[in-house]
Design a protein around this motif. Structure first.
Motif, PDB file in Angstrom:
ATOM      1  N   LEU A 140       0.801  -1.228   0.000  1.00  0.00           N
ATOM      2  CA  LEU A 140       0.000   0.000   0.000  1.00  0.00           C
ATOM      3  C   LEU A 140       0.833   1.278   0.000  1.00  0.00           C
ATOM      4  O   LEU A 140       0.500   2.238  -0.693  1.00  0.00           O
ATOM      5  CB  LEU A 140      -0.938   0.006   1.215  1.00  0.00           C
ATOM      6  CG  LEU A 140      -2.058  -1.029   1.232  1.00  0.00           C
ATOM      7  CD1 LEU A 140      -2.866  -0.903   2.520  1.00  0.00           C
ATOM      8  CD2 LEU A 140      -2.968  -0.880   0.020  1.00  0.00           C
ATOM      9  N   LEU A 141       1.909   1.314   0.793  1.00  0.00           N
ATOM     10  CA  LEU A 141       2.596   2.584   1.031  1.00  0.00           C
ATOM     11  C   LEU A 141       3.763   2.880   0.076  1.00  0.00           C
ATOM     12  O   LEU A 141       3.766   3.917  -0.587  1.00  0.00           O
ATOM     13  CB  LEU A 141       3.064   2.639   2.489  1.00  0.00           C
ATOM     14  CG  LEU A 141       1.946   2.566   3.549  1.00  0.00           C
ATOM     15  CD1 LEU A 141       2.542   2.645   4.949  1.00  0.00           C
ATOM     16  CD2 LEU A 141       0.926   3.670   3.337  1.00  0.00           C
ATOM     17  N   PRO A 142       4.790   2.028  -0.018  1.00  0.00           N
ATOM     18  CA  PRO A 142       5.975   2.427  -0.807  1.00  0.00           C
ATOM     19  C   PRO A 142       5.803   2.455  -2.322  1.00  0.00           C
ATOM     20  O   PRO A 142       6.537   3.201  -2.984  1.00  0.00           O
ATOM     21  CB  PRO A 142       7.028   1.363  -0.417  1.00  0.00           C
ATOM     22  CG  PRO A 142       6.510   0.739   0.836  1.00  0.00           C
ATOM     23  CD  PRO A 142       5.031   0.787   0.714  1.00  0.00           C
ATOM     24  N   PRO A 143       4.890   1.667  -2.951  1.00  0.00           N
ATOM     25  CA  PRO A 143       4.863   1.667  -4.423  1.00  0.00           C
ATOM     26  C   PRO A 143       4.632   3.036  -5.056  1.00  0.00           C
ATOM     27  O   PRO A 143       5.215   3.331  -6.107  1.00  0.00           O
ATOM     28  CB  PRO A 143       3.714   0.701  -4.753  1.00  0.00           C
ATOM     29  CG  PRO A 143       3.698  -0.252  -3.611  1.00  0.00           C
ATOM     30  CD  PRO A 143       4.020   0.591  -2.413  1.00  0.00           C
ATOM     31  N   ILE A 144       3.813   3.897  -4.446  1.00  0.00           N
ATOM     32  CA  ILE A 144       3.545   5.207  -5.054  1.00  0.00           C
ATOM     33  C   ILE A 144       4.807   6.079  -5.082  1.00  0.00           C
ATOM     34  O   ILE A 144       5.182   6.590  -6.147  1.00  0.00           O
ATOM     35  CB  ILE A 144       2.383   5.913  -4.324  1.00  0.00           C
ATOM     36  CG1 ILE A 144       1.081   5.132  -4.552  1.00  0.00           C
ATOM     37  CG2 ILE A 144       2.238   7.352  -4.817  1.00  0.00           C
ATOM     38  CD1 ILE A 144      -0.114   5.705  -3.814  1.00  0.00           C
ATOM     39  N   PRO A 145       5.496   6.279  -3.940  1.00  0.00           N
ATOM     40  CA  PRO A 145       6.736   7.073  -4.029  1.00  0.00           C
ATOM     41  C   PRO A 145       7.809   6.415  -4.884  1.00  0.00           C
ATOM     42  O   PRO A 145       8.568   7.117  -5.573  1.00  0.00           O
ATOM     43  CB  PRO A 145       7.190   7.212  -2.564  1.00  0.00           C
ATOM     44  CG  PRO A 145       6.444   6.176  -1.817  1.00  0.00           C
ATOM     45  CD  PRO A 145       5.160   5.977  -2.543  1.00  0.00           C
ATOM     46  N   LEU A 146       7.873   5.087  -4.888  1.00  0.00           N
ATOM     47  CA  LEU A 146       8.856   4.420  -5.742  1.00  0.00           C
ATOM     48  C   LEU A 146       8.535   4.619  -7.221  1.00  0.00           C
ATOM     49  O   LEU A 146       9.446   4.767  -8.058  1.00  0.00           O
ATOM     50  CB  LEU A 146       8.909   2.925  -5.415  1.00  0.00           C
ATOM     51  CG  LEU A 146       9.588   2.534  -4.095  1.00  0.00           C
ATOM     52  CD1 LEU A 146       9.432   1.042  -3.829  1.00  0.00           C
ATOM     53  CD2 LEU A 146      11.070   2.920  -4.115  1.00  0.00           C
ATOM     54  N   THR A 147       7.247   4.648  -7.564  1.00  0.00           N
ATOM     55  CA  THR A 147       6.850   4.926  -8.951  1.00  0.00           C
ATOM     56  C   THR A 147       7.249   6.336  -9.354  1.00  0.00           C
ATOM     57  O   THR A 147       7.771   6.567 -10.459  1.00  0.00           O
ATOM     58  CB  THR A 147       5.331   4.750  -9.109  1.00  0.00           C
ATOM     59  OG1 THR A 147       4.967   3.400  -8.770  1.00  0.00           O
ATOM     60  CG2 THR A 147       4.902   5.030 -10.546  1.00  0.00           C
ATOM     61  N   LEU A 152      10.962  10.083 -12.210  1.00  0.00           N
ATOM     62  CA  LEU A 152      11.933  11.173 -12.141  1.00  0.00           C
ATOM     63  C   LEU A 152      13.310  10.750 -12.635  1.00  0.00           C
ATOM     64  O   LEU A 152      14.095  11.587 -13.098  1.00  0.00           O
ATOM     65  CB  LEU A 152      12.038  11.681 -10.697  1.00  0.00           C
ATOM     66  CG  LEU A 152      10.808  12.402 -10.139  1.00  0.00           C
ATOM     67  CD1 LEU A 152      11.020  12.760  -8.670  1.00  0.00           C
ATOM     68  CD2 LEU A 152      10.497  13.657 -10.950  1.00  0.00           C
ATOM     69  N   MET A 153      13.598   9.447 -12.542  1.00  0.00           N
ATOM     70  CA  MET A 153      14.906   8.954 -12.984  1.00  0.00           C
ATOM     71  C   MET A 153      14.890   8.459 -14.426  1.00  0.00           C
ATOM     72  O   MET A 153      15.866   7.874 -14.889  1.00  0.00           O
ATOM     73  CB  MET A 153      15.382   7.844 -12.047  1.00  0.00           C
ATOM     74  CG  MET A 153      15.643   8.316 -10.631  1.00  0.00           C
ATOM     75  SD  MET A 153      16.420   7.077  -9.587  1.00  0.00           S
ATOM     76  CE  MET A 153      18.060   6.997 -10.316  1.00  0.00           C
ATOM     77  N   GLY A 154      13.763   8.679 -15.132  1.00  0.00           N
ATOM     78  CA  GLY A 154      13.767   8.392 -16.557  1.00  0.00           C
ATOM     79  C   GLY A 154      12.766   7.373 -17.051  1.00  0.00           C
ATOM     80  O   GLY A 154      12.754   7.055 -18.243  1.00  0.00           O
ATOM     81  N   HIS A 163       3.606  -0.822 -16.209  1.00  0.00           N
ATOM     82  CA  HIS A 163       4.904  -1.482 -16.071  1.00  0.00           C
ATOM     83  C   HIS A 163       5.685  -0.877 -14.891  1.00  0.00           C
ATOM     84  O   HIS A 163       6.248  -1.603 -14.064  1.00  0.00           O
ATOM     85  CB  HIS A 163       5.729  -1.323 -17.351  1.00  0.00           C
ATOM     86  CG  HIS A 163       5.090  -1.891 -18.583  1.00  0.00           C
ATOM     87  ND1 HIS A 163       3.948  -1.357 -19.139  1.00  0.00           N
ATOM     88  CD2 HIS A 163       5.458  -2.930 -19.397  1.00  0.00           C
ATOM     89  CE1 HIS A 163       3.620  -2.041 -20.222  1.00  0.00           C
ATOM     90  NE2 HIS A 163       4.523  -2.996 -20.407  1.00  0.00           N
ATOM     91  N   THR A 164       5.705   0.462 -14.840  1.00  0.00           N
ATOM     92  CA  THR A 164       6.458   1.141 -13.790  1.00  0.00           C
ATOM     93  C   THR A 164       5.839   0.888 -12.425  1.00  0.00           C
ATOM     94  O   THR A 164       6.554   0.675 -11.433  1.00  0.00           O
ATOM     95  CB  THR A 164       6.509   2.649 -14.070  1.00  0.00           C
ATOM     96  OG1 THR A 164       7.010   2.870 -15.396  1.00  0.00           O
ATOM     97  CG2 THR A 164       7.409   3.361 -13.077  1.00  0.00           C
ATOM     98  N   ALA A 165       4.504   0.903 -12.343  1.00  0.00           N
ATOM     99  CA  ALA A 165       3.833   0.669 -11.061  1.00  0.00           C
ATOM    100  C   ALA A 165       4.095  -0.746 -10.549  1.00  0.00           C
ATOM    101  O   ALA A 165       4.341  -0.956  -9.350  1.00  0.00           O
ATOM    102  CB  ALA A 165       2.330   0.909 -11.203  1.00  0.00           C
ATOM    103  N   LEU A 166       4.079  -1.727 -11.440  1.00  0.00           N
ATOM    104  CA  LEU A 166       4.359  -3.106 -11.023  1.00  0.00           C
ATOM    105  C   LEU A 166       5.828  -3.283 -10.646  1.00  0.00           C
ATOM    106  O   LEU A 166       6.147  -4.029  -9.711  1.00  0.00           O
ATOM    107  CB  LEU A 166       3.977  -4.077 -12.140  1.00  0.00           C
ATOM    108  CG  LEU A 166       2.468  -4.316 -12.306  1.00  0.00           C
ATOM    109  CD1 LEU A 166       2.172  -5.041 -13.608  1.00  0.00           C
ATOM    110  CD2 LEU A 166       1.920  -5.116 -11.118  1.00  0.00           C
TER     111      LEU A 166
END
Length: 284
Positions: A140-147, A152-154, A163-166
């Motif tokens: 629930l928590l880390p996937p959004i900031p990690l996405t 931001l890194m490309g 793809h990025t969210a998974l």
């Protein structure tokens, strides 16, 4: 007339003085031979699963990453239940206190007991509940900031968002499940996590986290190369790089090389990281 001279001693400013007062101890393994054995087997087991699924990942990244999530979560749950001490566990007796590199000590639940007493005081239910909570929080928590960080890194912005969210969800399961399981939602612990200031531990949890981040970054290198390989598409190499880096970091960095040490940034204008021997934390 005698003159008196007053001297004032000042503390020397060390170029590597601590900017953060450590409040966390290294993540500990359970006082059980099985805990150590499975901790060593866990990294290669997860890596093998991803390698077995590699062809499917290349053929259909979204479907494969989605179907892989329950299995990765299950493997992480097994690691927590079989090997790690959960957050908030009641300390054991005096024999449960053991030294770690750098002078830190931690009391291990049930270490002073054996046989039926240990099983009754630290039964399976005390491990399953926090492990399921750790998986839920990691989903629930880390996937959004990690996405957001990946974009931001490309990472592609207008396309490949699933793809990025998974990818972020897989990274979250690899990195944060053991951290939620052992530290809970402690603000001081997660402040140190966000500053990359946790000590490397014998369980390899923090070493795996650092290795996964480095591996994901290195995994992006083959994508723009003119090799015309199907596996170069987003985010196959990044995910496999993260898994490979996680396995290496878990098996090597925390357990053998940097055990009991922390990463610290230099304060004298130089943005470089140093390894520092752990000091006794100030428990709040």
């Amino acid at each position: 007339m005698a003159s008196t001279t007053t001297t004032t001693s000042t503390a020397s400013n060390s170029p590597r003085s601590h900017t953060i007062n450590p409040t966390t101890l290294p993540i500990s393994l359970l006082p059980d031979p099985l805990a150590k054995r499975y901790s060593y087997c866990h990294g290669p087991l997860v890596l093998s699963f991803y390698l077995i699924r590699f062809r499917s990942l290349v053929a259909d990244p979204v479907a494969t990453m989605g179907s892989n999530l329950p299995y990765v979560a299950l493997l992480q749950l097994l690691f927590c239940v079989l090997s790690l001490v959960p957050a908030g566990a009641s300390p054991g007796g005096e024999k449960g206190e053991r030294n770690t590199k750098g002078g830190l000590k931690r009391k291990i639940p049930g270490a002073a007991k054996n046989g039926k007493e240990q099983a009754s005081s630290f039964d399976l239910s005390n491990k399953l509940v926090p492990s399921f909570l750790a998986i839920i929080l990691s989903l629930l928590l880390p996937p959004i900031p990690l996405t957001i960080i990946a974009i931001l890194m490309g990472a592609p912005v207008t396309t490949h968002l699933p793809h990025t969210a998974l990818l972020a969800t897989h990274l979250s399961l690899l990195i944060t499940v053991p951290l939620f399981y052992t530290h809970g939602v402690s603000s001081s612990a997660w402040y140190e996590i966000s500053c990359l200031y946790l000590p490397f531990d014998p369980a390899g949890a923090w070493g795996g986290s650092i290795g996964a981040l480095i591996g994901a970054w290195l995994g992006a290198i083959p994508i723009p190369l003119d090799w015309d390989r199907e596996w170069q598409k987003w985010p196959v190499t990044v995910l496999m790089g993260a898994v490979g880096g996680w396995c290496v970091g878990k098996m090597v960095l925390g357990v053998w090389i940097f055990r009991g040490r922390r990463l610290e940034m230099d304060e004298v204008g130089e943005e470089e990281w140093h390894l520092v021997e752990d000091v006794k934390p100030k428990m709040q």
